[in-house]
Design an enzyme around this catalytic site. Structure first.
Site, PDB file in Angstrom:
ATOM      1  N   CYS A 130      36.189  36.008  39.582  1.00  0.00           N
ATOM      2  CA  CYS A 130      37.108  36.958  40.219  1.00  0.00           C
ATOM      3  C   CYS A 130      36.813  38.382  39.756  1.00  0.00           C
ATOM      4  CB  CYS A 130      38.561  36.583  39.912  1.00  0.00           C
ATOM      5  SG  CYS A 130      39.748  37.718  40.640  1.00  0.00           S
TER       6      CYS A 130
ATOM      7  N   CYS B  77      39.888  40.546  39.141  1.00  0.00           N
ATOM      8  CA  CYS B  77      40.590  40.249  37.884  1.00  0.00           C
ATOM      9  C   CYS B  77      39.805  40.778  36.682  1.00  0.00           C
ATOM     10  CB  CYS B  77      40.758  38.741  37.682  1.00  0.00           C
ATOM     11  SG  CYS B  77      41.194  37.813  39.141  1.00  0.00           S
ATOM     12  N   ASP B  78      38.505  40.597  36.678  1.00  0.00           N
ATOM     13  CA  ASP B  78      37.722  40.811  35.456  1.00  0.00           C
ATOM     14  C   ASP B  78      36.724  41.968  35.496  1.00  0.00           C
ATOM     15  OD1 ASP B  78      39.030  38.641  34.286  1.00  0.00           O
ATOM     16  OD2 ASP B  78      37.627  37.222  35.176  1.00  0.00           O
TER      17      ASP B  78
END
Ligand code: NDP
Length: 326
Positions: A146, A149-150
């Site tokens: 992701c 997200c990261d």
């Protein structure tokens, strides 16, 4: 007088107002709202209690955590809140369903039958992985599925992303804004992504596309990633790219197989809901989170739709009660 069969049946069958299947941000939020609405929700967590977030490291984009929080810890907070408000949370796996009549019949662990007036499906989705041992080893330590997200953790660094669909194209351009360089590993000599997305990738200065290329191994020092070895499947030429992040964007698989044949889904298995609601084609069955969302797939959007599912279930039950008592 009950015979032994009837006694055994009654022990293994239970009637509930609201059954929640799955325990990610969508399921727990549905549980919080359903419990507060006195629906006495029963939740079955599935095999991965807490869902995909229990496999991530730090979450920085969930509102309410100013200093960020580890994914597993956040899910623990969700669980505690749902439990404190009265959700009956049980570890178990739904093995089959029968949505042919009301109440709906749901079998847990192939043994216990739940008869549910409403069912909230929040079984989520699972990222597809390449299946390399090194990918698993560095998952959460440089390997991620992701970018939204990261990606932030790789600001100013060089990263690689594998995949050639819309997700990969979108995530590559997202990463390109944060990172110094993005290698895009494409296994064929063309993209699967839409023309518009490909156009965007091709016009992003710091994305380098490696066509006909496959990932052989992710390399690191045992703690974190420092490279990825790729091989050209036409020339067999092998090289190692110096990257600190490796993103896998080869698709997701919604965890909806047990509902196949009962609920309307799209061709890839995402459950169809009426836009603006969590209502499915089956009366009393609602769906939230990644099981019905292949576009946003964020913890906060999943939680939002979980709230919607509980409200939809509550309103459905209230309307039925009204009809019965009217
Ligand atoms: P897709 O299934 O569309 O694409 C997966 C990509 O991964 C393909 O390019 C495929 O390669 C590649 N791939 C699969 N397995 C491997 C492997 N083992 N090694 C290397 N590459 C691999 O998934 P997406 O997640 O991209 O998209 C899912 C759906 O969601 C699509 O319908 C998409 O259009 C939609 N979507 C829409 C968005 C939007 O509208 N903004 C954003 C994101 C997704 P190959 O092409 O060779 O098969």
């Amino acid at each position: 007088m009950h015979n032994i069969f009837q006694i055994l049946m009654s022990q293994d069958t239970e009637h509930v107002k609201c059954l929640i299947i799955g325990s990610g941000p969508a399921g727990y939020t549905a549980a919080i709202y359903a419990a507060r609405a006195d629906l006495k929700p029963v939740m079955y967590t599935g095999m991965l209690a807490g869902g995909q977030l229990t496999q991530t490291t730090e979450v920085e984009n969930y509102p309410g955590y100013p200093n960020g929080i580890m994914g597993p810890e956040m899910m623990e907070d969700f669980r505690k809140q749902a439990e404190r408000l009265g959700t009956d949370i049980r570890f178990g796996y739904v093995s089959s369903v029968d949505f042919s009549c009301l109440p709906h019949k749901v079998v847990v662990d192939e043994s216990k039958t739940i008869l549910a007036d409403t069912v909230i499906i929040s079984t989520g989705a699972s990222a597809k992985w390449l299946g390399l041992e090194s990918e698993q080893k560095y998952s959460g330590f440089g390997v991620s599925a992701c970018a939204v997200c990261d990606g932030f953790f790789f600001k100013g660094q060089d990263v690689a992303i594998v995949g050639a669909g819309d997700t990969a194209a979108e995530e590559a351009t997202y990463l390109a804004k944060l990172c110094r360089k993005v290698y895009m590993i494409v296994r064929r000599d063309e993209f699967r992504a839409s023309k518009a997305m490909v156009h965007r990738v091709l016009n992003t200065r710091n994305i380098e596309i490696l066509y006909d290329t496959e990932t052989k191994e992710i390399v690191g020092d045992g703690q974190s990633v420092n490279g990825v070895t790729v091989i050209n499947n036409k020339t067999n030429e092998e090289k190692t790219l110096a990257v600190t992040g490796f993103f896998v964007a080869i698709g997701h698989h919604p965890n909806t197989d047990i509902f196949r044949g009962w609920i309307h889904m799209d061709e890839t298995g995402y459950i169809k809901t009426i836009p603006g609601s969590t209502t499915t084609n089956i009366e009393g069955v609602f769906c939230c989170g990644d099981a019905q969302d292949h576009i946003y797939r964020q913890a906060v959007t999943a939680a939002g739709s979980g709230c919607m599912a509980a409200i939809d279930a509550e309103r459905y039950l209230a309307a039925k009660e009204h009809v019965v008592t009217a």
